[in-house]
Design an enzyme around this catalytic site. Structure first.
Site, short mmCIF file in Angstrom:
data_model
loop_
_atom_site.label_atom_id
_atom_site.label_comp_id
_atom_site.label_asym_id
_atom_site.label_seq_id
_atom_site.Cartn_x
_atom_site.Cartn_y
_atom_site.Cartn_z
N ILE A 119 37.11 27.45 46.83
CA ILE A 119 37.90 27.82 45.66
C ILE A 119 37.35 27.05 44.46
O ILE A 119 37.45 25.82 44.40
CB ILE A 119 39.38 27.48 45.87
CG1 ILE A 119 39.89 28.14 47.15
CG2 ILE A 119 40.21 27.93 44.66
CD1 ILE A 119 41.26 27.66 47.58
N LYS A 123 37.15 27.73 37.64
CA LYS A 123 37.62 29.07 37.32
C LYS A 123 39.15 29.15 37.39
O LYS A 123 39.77 29.85 36.59
CB LYS A 123 36.99 30.08 38.27
CG LYS A 123 35.50 30.27 38.03
CD LYS A 123 34.90 31.35 38.92
CE LYS A 123 33.41 31.52 38.62
NZ LYS A 123 32.81 32.57 39.48
N CYS A 143 44.34 39.89 42.49
CA CYS A 143 43.06 39.90 43.18
C CYS A 143 43.05 41.19 43.99
O CYS A 143 43.42 42.24 43.48
CB CYS A 143 42.89 38.64 44.04
SG CYS A 143 44.27 38.27 45.15
#
Length: 213
Positions: A119, A123, A143
């Protein structure tokens, strides 16, 4: 659009069934995690995206929306969408954004499976800045399935709202269910939200984003 949380089927502020109702309109639209369709009094059909739910006033989450969901999304009067996948947005979705004046923020995070989950914190931090900026509200975070990448971003948002880890994990697990990942929860636990210490505990103060209407 006004969203009200319902206690039906175990719903709660931390996740569960919510109810969407147009102010001063003679109908109500119930929205669940499962993406069923609902018909309002005038006969219009609305189908929310998979795993759709309200995070806070002006902030929503879901799985990937398709053309069947567009009429529902129009009722939210979205200004922005935060897309957490690396794949290009489909042409139909791009056209929907253009026709409704919605800005797309894409933060491409690979959808890996354990034990190869990585992860990217940078971002997530950039996406979180977009999510909490009231100039971008109403905003939809999504997502593919609305579980892991979306769950991590919402979990980090909850930490910036000073939620305890038990509540953060409980909300994450409501969406991820049997596919909850230890790596996701570890990431949320270790996420340093101190840079967002000036963020309000709740973004549910309508006048904060009415200024930008």
């Amino acid at each position: 659009m006004m969203m009200e949380f319902s206690a039906e089927n175990g719903g709660s502020r931390n996740g569960g069934m919510c109810r969407a109702a147009e102010a001063a309109a003679p109908w109500q639209l119930r929205v669940s995690f499962r993406g069923e369709s609902y018909v309002e009094a005038g006969g219009a059909l609305f189908t929310p995206p998979l795993n759709f739910a309200m995070v806070d006033y002006g902030i929503y989450r879901s799985g990937f929306p398709d053309s069947d969901n567009f009429s529902f999304l129009e009722t939210l009067n979205l200004r922005s969408i935060i897309y957490l996948c690396p794949e290009p947005y489909p042409d139909a979705n791009v056209e929907f954004l253009k026709s409704n004046g919605i800005q797309l923020f894409q933060f491409g995070i690979e959808g890996c499976k354990e034990p190869f989950v990585n992860i990217p914190e940078d971002k997530i931090r950039e996406a979180l800045k977009v999510a909490i900026d009231v100039k971008n509200h109403p905003v939809l975070i999504h997502c593919k399935r609305g579980k892991h990448r979306t769950g991590c971003l919402v979990g980090c948002l909850r930490k910036s709202q000073r939620w305890c880890l038990t509540s953060v994990f409980d909300e994450y697990q409501r969406f991820a269910a049997a596919k909850a990942r230890v790596s996701d929860q570890r990431f949320m636990e270790m996420f340093d939200a101190s840079a967002f210490k000036n963020s309000p505990k709740s973004f549910s103060v309508s006048k904060r984003y009415k200024e930008y209407a």
